[in-house]
Design a protein around this motif. Structure first.
Motif, PDB file in Angstrom:
ATOM      1  N   LEU A 163      17.089  15.529   0.164  1.00 34.99           N
ATOM      2  CA  LEU A 163      16.174  15.033  -0.854  1.00 34.99           C
ATOM      3  C   LEU A 163      14.982  15.974  -0.967  1.00 34.99           C
ATOM      4  O   LEU A 163      14.353  16.328   0.026  1.00 34.99           O
ATOM      5  N   SER A 164      14.663  16.371  -2.181  1.00 37.87           N
ATOM      6  CA  SER A 164      13.600  17.356  -2.390  1.00 37.87           C
ATOM      7  C   SER A 164      12.231  16.772  -2.076  1.00 37.87           C
ATOM      8  O   SER A 164      12.016  15.546  -2.157  1.00 37.87           O
ATOM      9  N   GLU A 165      11.297  17.660  -1.751  1.00 38.09           N
ATOM     10  CA  GLU A 165       9.923  17.231  -1.488  1.00 38.09           C
ATOM     11  C   GLU A 165       9.291  16.636  -2.745  1.00 38.09           C
ATOM     12  O   GLU A 165       8.444  15.740  -2.666  1.00 38.09           O
ATOM     13  N   LYS A 166       9.714  17.109  -3.892  1.00 40.44           N
ATOM     14  CA  LYS A 166       9.189  16.579  -5.148  1.00 40.44           C
ATOM     15  C   LYS A 166       9.609  15.119  -5.358  1.00 40.44           C
ATOM     16  O   LYS A 166       8.811  14.283  -5.814  1.00 40.44           O
ATOM     17  N   SER A 167      10.861  14.807  -5.017  1.00 42.47           N
ATOM     18  CA  SER A 167      11.390  13.475  -5.292  1.00 42.47           C
ATOM     19  C   SER A 167      11.049  12.462  -4.214  1.00 42.47           C
ATOM     20  O   SER A 167      10.933  11.255  -4.502  1.00 42.47           O
ATOM     21  N   ARG A 168      10.860  12.915  -3.001  1.00 46.46           N
ATOM     22  CA  ARG A 168      10.708  11.963  -1.893  1.00 46.46           C
ATOM     23  C   ARG A 168       9.559  10.975  -2.106  1.00 46.46           C
ATOM     24  O   ARG A 168       9.771   9.757  -1.967  1.00 46.46           O
ATOM     25  N   PRO A 169       8.340  11.406  -2.437  1.00 47.75           N
ATOM     26  CA  PRO A 169       7.268  10.419  -2.620  1.00 47.75           C
ATOM     27  C   PRO A 169       7.522   9.479  -3.798  1.00 47.75           C
ATOM     28  O   PRO A 169       7.130   8.305  -3.754  1.00 47.75           O
ATOM     29  N   LEU A 170       8.198   9.971  -4.843  1.00 44.42           N
ATOM     30  CA  LEU A 170       8.501   9.117  -5.982  1.00 44.42           C
ATOM     31  C   LEU A 170       9.516   8.033  -5.607  1.00 44.42           C
ATOM     32  O   LEU A 170       9.375   6.867  -5.993  1.00 44.42           O
ATOM     33  N   ILE A 171      10.521   8.413  -4.845  1.00 47.44           N
ATOM     34  CA  ILE A 171      11.531   7.438  -4.414  1.00 47.44           C
ATOM     35  C   ILE A 171      10.893   6.438  -3.455  1.00 47.44           C
ATOM     36  O   ILE A 171      11.118   5.226  -3.560  1.00 47.44           O
ATOM     37  N   SER A 172      10.075   6.928  -2.542  1.00 47.13           N
ATOM     38  CA  SER A 172       9.409   6.039  -1.593  1.00 47.13           C
ATOM     39  C   SER A 172       8.528   5.022  -2.310  1.00 47.13           C
ATOM     40  O   SER A 172       8.509   3.834  -1.965  1.00 47.13           O
ATOM     41  N   ALA A 173       7.816   5.486  -3.330  1.00 50.33           N
ATOM     42  CA  ALA A 173       6.889   4.598  -4.052  1.00 50.33           C
ATOM     43  C   ALA A 173       7.608   3.592  -4.934  1.00 50.33           C
ATOM     44  O   ALA A 173       7.138   2.458  -5.111  1.00 50.33           O
ATOM     45  N   THR A 174       8.750   3.986  -5.493  1.00 44.10           N
ATOM     46  CA  THR A 174       9.430   3.115  -6.459  1.00 44.10           C
ATOM     47  C   THR A 174      10.591   2.325  -5.873  1.00 44.10           C
ATOM     48  O   THR A 174      11.119   1.435  -6.546  1.00 44.10           O
ATOM     49  N   LEU A 175      10.980   2.628  -4.644  1.00 47.84           N
ATOM     50  CA  LEU A 175      12.128   1.939  -4.050  1.00 47.84           C
ATOM     51  C   LEU A 175      11.944   0.420  -4.017  1.00 47.84           C
ATOM     52  O   LEU A 175      12.876  -0.319  -4.365  1.00 47.84           O
ATOM     53  N   PRO A 176      10.779  -0.099  -3.609  1.00 46.78           N
ATOM     54  CA  PRO A 176      10.644  -1.561  -3.612  1.00 46.78           C
ATOM     55  C   PRO A 176      10.852  -2.171  -5.002  1.00 46.78           C
ATOM     56  O   PRO A 176      11.506  -3.211  -5.138  1.00 46.78           O
ATOM     57  N   LEU A 177      10.312  -1.512  -6.033  1.00 45.03           N
ATOM     58  CA  LEU A 177      10.459  -2.028  -7.389  1.00 45.03           C
ATOM     59  C   LEU A 177      11.905  -1.939  -7.849  1.00 45.03           C
ATOM     60  O   LEU A 177      12.471  -2.913  -8.386  1.00 45.03           O
ATOM     61  N   VAL A 178      12.518  -0.770  -7.660  1.00 44.47           N
ATOM     62  CA  VAL A 178      13.912  -0.593  -8.086  1.00 44.47           C
ATOM     63  C   VAL A 178      14.810  -1.578  -7.332  1.00 44.47           C
ATOM     64  O   VAL A 178      15.696  -2.217  -7.916  1.00 44.47           O
ATOM     65  N   GLY A 179      14.576  -1.698  -6.019  1.00 39.42           N
ATOM     66  CA  GLY A 179      15.366  -2.635  -5.226  1.00 39.42           C
ATOM     67  C   GLY A 179      15.232  -4.062  -5.712  1.00 39.42           C
ATOM     68  O   GLY A 179      16.221  -4.802  -5.796  1.00 39.42           O
TER      69      GLY A 179
END
Length: 390
Positions: A2-18
């Motif tokens: 997972l790219s450094e660019k995507s990691r914080p975005l996935i971390s921040a949005t995972l609860p919402l997406v989940g």
């Protein structure tokens, strides 16, 4: 990775997406089947669509994969994906179908998250999807390459239908053509494809219950689900002499060839993969310490009673403990419990049955000192446990 660019975005949005996956996945399947109704013919299970299990499994697997990437961005959790890959290969999933899934899944994500999604967030989740898809494709290519043939479906002739406990039948099949046959491993399953009442083809997976190392026979045992689409057809409409289609054998929950103690804990028709493992112990010899634990409604309901009891008798030192909801002399009454049993701490344990049963026995086994890494389970249908469903 997972790219450094995507990691914080996935971390921040995972609860919402989940939290919104419960709406995203039905939206996705509705879109995909409207555009590609052929995918319901011999591939996706209508039953699992109808009861919501497939949607829950997909949502959980994507969220689980993303969670694993956040925790270890440089590592693809291939072990987590192995069970999905085995199911995919048993159905003949192809690379182009991943593109179809991507198109309609991300259309559904865009609609359900229209209030918050940005181009950057969509790009990050696209990266997660293709990391997962590419990892699955890699595993699946390897699984296809291990087979003795390059076919997805092969014709097999039913040569026996043997009553096997209440509402259960053991099917014995022989090859209907000269396609090379892959030798299976104890615990593996085959997909079975049959036409149902409206002519649509539907598939189900059934564990091989004996003769796994044979190239001349396939043997599986099924329990009739009167509300289902496939098992009533197999039990009532498919006869000796008929030809049906089977996949090659797949499944990553296989019986190991070690020499340590082994415990089988099963309930109901969940005894089938353990039955194949027991039969392999009889056929191959050895002096492993074996403990067989099984739970049933009553003695008559036990689908593979004669096979399993005779195999236990044939293994030196093997023991059988049986729990019955309807009491009978000489057996435990009620539901299975590990309390009071002498279970070796170094045992490998194989668990199969209804999901609540497996969760309870796994917890008891861990409390008894068996490491979680030595407890193996098999789920019939979409793996809601792997997906993190409660």
């Amino acid at each position: 990775m997972l790219s450094e660019k995507s990691r914080p975005l996935i971390s921040a949005t995972l609860p919402l997406v989940g939290s919104r996956m419960g709406a995203i996945t039905p939206n996705f399947y509705s879109r995909m089947f409207a555009a590609h109704p052929e995918l319901l013919d011999g591939l996706f299970s209508r039953a699992n669509q109808g009861n919501g299990e497939q949607q829950k499994a997909l949502a959980g697997s994507i969220a689980g994969f993303a969670t694993a990437l956040i925790a270890n961005p440089d590592v693809i959790p291939e072990q987590m994906l192995s069970r999905i890959a085995h199911k995919h290969t048993s159905l003949g999933i192809t690379e182009d179908q991943y593109q179809i899934v991507y198109k309609y899944l991300f259309e559904a994500i865009a609609e359900e998250l229209a209030d918050v999604i940005t181009a950057e967030i969509a790009e990050a989740w696209t990266e997660v999807y293709w990391l997962m898809a590419d990892a699955l494709l890699k595993i699946e290519r390897g699984l296809y390459a291990l087979q003795a043939n390059d076919k997805i479906w092969m014709p097999w002739t039913i040569v026996e239908k043997i009553p096997a406990g209440t509402d259960c039948i053991t099917f014995v099949l022989e090859p209907a053509d000269d396609t090379p046959v892959t030798v299976a491993r104890p615990g593996q399953f085959v997909s079975v494809k049959v036409p149902v009442s409206d002519g649509l083809l539907q598939c189900r997976q059934y564990s091989l219950s004996a003769a796994v190392d044979s190239t001349t026979h396939r043997i599986f045992t099924t329990k009739r689900d009167d509300g289902g689409e496939v098992s009533p057809v197999l039990h009532n409409a498919i006869n000796v002499g008929d030809v049906i289609e089977l996949s090659n054998p797949y499944g990553d929950v296989t019986f190991d060839d070690g020499d340590g103690p082994v415990v089988f804990a099963t309930a109901g028709i969940g005894c089938t993969p353990s039955a194949s493992a027991l039969r392999s112990l009889v056929d191959n010899g050895g002096d492993r310490e074996v403990l067989v634990l099984h739970a049933e409604k009553n003695l008559e309901a036990w689908a593979l009673r004669e096979q399993m009891t005779s195999d236990v008798d044939a293994i030196d030192g093997a023991q059988l403990q049986l729990w019955l909801e309807e009491p009978a002399d000489g057996f435990h009454k009620g539901f299975m419990t590990l309390e009071g049993l002498d279970i070796p701490a170094d045992a490998s344990m194989y668990v199969c049955g209804p999901l609540p049963f497996m969760k309870a026995i796994r917890n008891q086994a861990i409390n008894a000192g068996i490491p979680s890494t030595k407890i193996h389970y098999e789920v019939f249908g979409p793996d809601l446990w792997l997906a993190g469903a409660n």
